[in-house]
Design an enzyme around this catalytic site. Structure first.
Site, PDB file in Angstrom:
ATOM      1  N   GLY A  68       0.583  -1.376  -0.461  1.00  0.00           N
ATOM      2  CA  GLY A  68       0.112   0.221   0.153  1.00  0.00           C
ATOM      3  C   GLY A  68       1.019   1.268   0.313  1.00  0.00           C
ATOM      4  CG  HIS A 105       8.093 -19.563   8.247  1.00  0.00           C
ATOM      5  ND1 HIS A 105       9.507 -19.976   8.959  1.00  0.00           N
ATOM      6  CD2 HIS A 105       8.239 -19.049   7.457  1.00  0.00           C
ATOM      7  CE1 HIS A 105      10.210 -19.798   8.575  1.00  0.00           C
ATOM      8  NE2 HIS A 105       9.307 -18.608   7.743  1.00  0.00           N
ATOM      9  NE  ARG A 107       9.675 -19.223   4.479  1.00  0.00           N
ATOM     10  CZ  ARG A 107       9.264 -18.355   4.326  1.00  0.00           C
ATOM     11  NH1 ARG A 107       8.052 -17.528   3.994  1.00  0.00           N
ATOM     12  NH2 ARG A 107      10.635 -17.448   4.530  1.00  0.00           N
ATOM     13  CG  HIS A 111       4.712 -16.881   7.489  1.00  0.00           C
ATOM     14  ND1 HIS A 111       5.523 -16.876   8.697  1.00  0.00           N
ATOM     15  CD2 HIS A 111       5.536 -16.462   6.665  1.00  0.00           C
ATOM     16  CE1 HIS A 111       5.712 -15.577   7.982  1.00  0.00           C
ATOM     17  NE2 HIS A 111       6.204 -15.729   6.909  1.00  0.00           N
ATOM     18  CD  GLU A 116       0.364 -12.201   3.366  1.00  0.00           C
ATOM     19  OE1 GLU A 116       1.292 -11.292   4.085  1.00  0.00           O
ATOM     20  OE2 GLU A 116       0.020 -13.409   3.868  1.00  0.00           O
ATOM     21  CB  SER A 133       6.026 -11.747   0.442  1.00  0.00           C
ATOM     22  OG  SER A 133       4.957 -10.790   1.285  1.00  0.00           O
ATOM     23  CG  LEU A 134       9.143  -8.088   2.445  1.00  0.00           C
ATOM     24  CD1 LEU A 134      10.583  -8.535   3.245  1.00  0.00           C
ATOM     25  CD2 LEU A 134       8.308  -7.823   3.239  1.00  0.00           C
TER      26      LEU A 134
END
Ligand SMILES: Cc1cc2nc3c(=O)[nH]c(=O)nc-3n(C[C@H](O)[C@H](O)[C@H](O)COP(=O)(O)OP(=O)(O)OC[C@H]3O[C@@H](n4cnc5c(N)ncnc54)[C@H](O)[C@@H]3O)c2cc1C
Length: 639
Positions: free
Chosen positions: A46, A267, A331, A402, A426, A441-442
């Site tokens: 965002g 996770h 994972r 997670h 996400e 993800s980042l």
């Protein structure tokens, strides 16, 4: 198959995004200030979108429920952010990052979207560096990289174990600049209660001011949801307590399809559950598996202290089972392997539900200082929570809920099935298939916000330049506000005896037991019955103290838990429908001889996109077929 059109551009994989961008319509700078955009969420998705759209000259309104945008959950990200820079000269490339993600996601993601995420990853790192994010540097002055699970190169950029926090500071400062310039208006402590759809298009939201209880109406030409994941549906998870799925759920009920809801990442390295009264689990970053070795005693029920167990009596089961990737398997694989060992009686600690993550060899080889420089804050966190120092005794870890790979269905332009409603970060489903690789993800949230959405939203808005400001006194706003008020009044009037948190805890247990790390048909059907019963009880016996005209966190919680009850059922429907195992979705009925996930590509190589079908009715399934033109579908192997 269905009416879903992902709008994937034709042409060679590496050219798709470039060619697509060239054809996207633009909004002339003079017209941008006539256009209002709502962004819900101030995490890395965002904040990046809002600041970029503000800089471009649109009128942006941003909402979050925290008191400061900088406290969005992205701040908690620890281990790092991926990019295909090849700084380590270990033969990394955009293609290899793409391939690792497709394989890591067990071939259940769209090739075109994943390739684009990999392609813009390098821009993301340059951008954060320009914003002053203090990524760790190596001796030569380059930004340093480390490895993460499921890959054989080092491509993870990091700032100790606080990468999310450092990136958030950068993203927040860019956002703050736009706020002070007046292009972005910030609305903290607001919770989106509903999406307003007018003539089939997303035109606004209704929010509750969490301090005063006031219900507000906000209109726009387009709405962007950057509202994060719903992993807290398990109650105990590594997410912040307030993380929830309500905004996406409201959008679902207004026509946005929900894709692959049951694809939830468990996770492998969380601090284990210590007692019945916990409300949160703390993640120990995957980066620790670069230097930490995972093991359990070879002898069942061994109660000796870990340091008293000699080397030849330890089972380094990941290294044994997966020699090629060792401790850095993805994972889902690492989580199931830990569960398998614990279920077989080899688990350690007071509950038997944990395994060791041991740094002794790394400390001996590299020295304590090197380990402290890389993971010092994580070690301190672990020490504070458990009272044990990982420098001296191995950590104890166990899998925990997670990340959610599932989310709102979007096309290649990041638009949902509701025109004008976009989902990024996400909150959408698109880039991680059935299992997300660490540190991606980042990369995706930031790529969506900085380098993809600003282009694709313009394509939609180019047709909106003649649309005047949307009035907020239209009947659709009246209706949304009325519904929000009625719901609040209903929560307050039940006056039962059980808190929302208590219902959440009970729901979380059902989800964990029957729709968690492993699932089967019988358990999933049982989960549906149990959730229905719990939901009925919730609406009869909920206790919400206080009023709606004040800060009332119990009331906030009630709304989120009510949505989780419904979302939980959607997860179960999805898991029931997919009678194959893939990535994190492990159906016991579908496994290989060695206990690995067994896909069924012929029948399930699709995105399951669910459509709301009215309260109390089963949702309708739409299938977006996944076409693999550039990679060959194979059994995923990390051996
Ligand atoms: C402990 C932990 C460590 C992690 N470490 C890493 C890592 O090292 N690398 C990596 O790549 N990923 C990591 N992840 C995953 C990653 O942090 C998240 O996937 C990512 O930060 C999500 O960003 P986002 O912007 O999409 O959402 P979030 O950061 O979750 O932000 C959501 C925003 O939406 C707002 N919001 C939500 N609902 C509403 C509503 N109804 N009304 C108003 N506002 C609303 C919130 O206020 C917030 O501002 C980690 C996750 C956890 C839990």
């Amino acid at each position: 198959m269905s009416k879903l059109d992902a709008k994937i551009p034709e042409g060679p994989l590496a050219d798709k995004w470039t060619n697509h961008k060239a054809k996207l319509h633009l909004v002339n700078p003079a017209n941008r200030k006539k256009i209002d955009i709502i962004v819900v969420g101030t995490g890395l998705a965002g904040s990046s979108a809002a600041s970029t759209l503000g800089e471009l000259g649109y009128n942006v309104k941003v909402f979050c429920y925290q008191d400061s945008p900088r406290r969005a959950h992205s701040v908690a990200a620890q281990g790092g952010i991926n990019a295909a820079k090849n700084y380590k000269n270990d033969n990394d490339s955009v293609y290899r990052l793409f391939y690792d993600m497709i394989k890591g996601g067990d071939y259940r993601a769209r090739e075109a979207n994943v390739y684009r995420a990999a392609e813009v990853s390098n821009l993301v790192i340059d951008h954060y560096t320009a914003l002053g994010v203090p990524f760790a540097r190596d001796y030569g002055g380059y930004i340093d990289n480390r490895s993460f699970g499921g890959v054989q190169v080092s491509r993870t950029f990091y700032a100790k174990g606080q990468t999310g926090q450092q990136c958030m500071i950068g993203a927040y400062s860019a956002l703050s600049r736009q706020i002070s310039k007046g292009t972005v208006t910030m609305y903290p402590r607001r919770e989106m209660m509903d999406l307003v759809v007018i003539d089939g298009k997303a035109r606004g939201i209704v929010v509750r001011n969490l301090i005063t209880g006031e219900i507000e109406r906000h209109s726009a030409h387009a709405v962007v949801l950057a509202t994060g994941g719903y992993g807290t549906i398990y109650y105990l998870s590594t997410l912040a307590l307030n993380s929830n799925g309500s905004a996406a759920w409201k959008a679902f009920k207004k026509g946005a399809y929900f894709a692959n809801p049951s694809f939830v990442q468990i996770h492998p390295t969380s601090i284990p559950v210590l007692n019945d009264h916990q409300c949160k689990l703390t993640l120990m970053s995957e980066s620790l598996r670069n230097d930490g070795r995972v093991w359990v005693p070879k002898q069942k029920g061994d109660t000796r202290k870990p340091n008293d167990i000699p080397e030849d009596e330890r089972d380094y089961y990941l290294e044994r089972r997966y020699p090629a990737f060792g401790n850095l398997v993805p994972r889902d694989v690492a989580s199931r392997a830990a569960k398998e060992r614990c279920d077989a009686g080899y688990g350690v600690g007071p509950t038997g539900l944990s395994v060791y993550l041991d740094f002794k060899d790394a400390i001996n080889k590299k020295g304590r200082q090197v380990i402290e420089d890389s993971y010092g804050n994580l070690f301190d966190m672990y020490h504070k929570i458990t009272g044990e120092s990982p420098y001296e005794t191995p950590m104890r870890i166990y899998p925990a809920g997670h990340y959610t790979m599932g989310g709102l269905w979007i096309d290649y332009n990041l638009m949902t099935t509701v025109p004008g409603l976009f989902a990024i970060g996400e909150a959408n489903f698109s880039d991680h298939g059935a299992n997300r690789l660490g540190a991606s993800s980042l990369m995706q949230t930031s790529g969506d916000g900085y380098f993809i959405l600003p282009y694709t939203i313009a394509d939609y808005l180019a047709d909106e330049i003649k649309t005047p400001k949307i009035a907020t006194n239209l009947p659709q706003f009246d209706e949304a506000e009325k519904n929000a008020r009625e719901r609040i009044n209903k929560f307050l009037s039940i006056n039962g005896t059980e808190t929302a948190t208590s219902f959440h805890k009970r729901l979380g247990k059902i989800m964990w037991d029957y729709c968690g790390m492993v699932r089967n048909e019988e358990g999933l059907k049982k989960a549906l019955t149990l959730i229905n019963e719990l939901k009925e009880e919730f609406w009869k016996n909920l206790k919400v103290p206080g009023t709606g005209e004040e800060l009332n966190q119990e009331l906030e919680k009630a709304g989120r838990v009510a949505d989780f009850m419904e979302l939980g059922k959607l997860l179960v429907y999805d898991a029931l429908n997919r009678k194959e195992s893939c990535g994190a979705h492990f159906r016991e009925e579908s496994q290989t001889d060695t206990g690995e996930a067994k896909r069924n590509d012929e029948q399930y190589s699709y995105v399951a996109a669910w459509e709301f079908n009215g309260d109390g009715n089963e949702p309708q399934l739409h299938k977006e077929e996944l076409k693999f033109e550039f990679v060959k579908l194979q059994e995923r192997s990390y051996k």
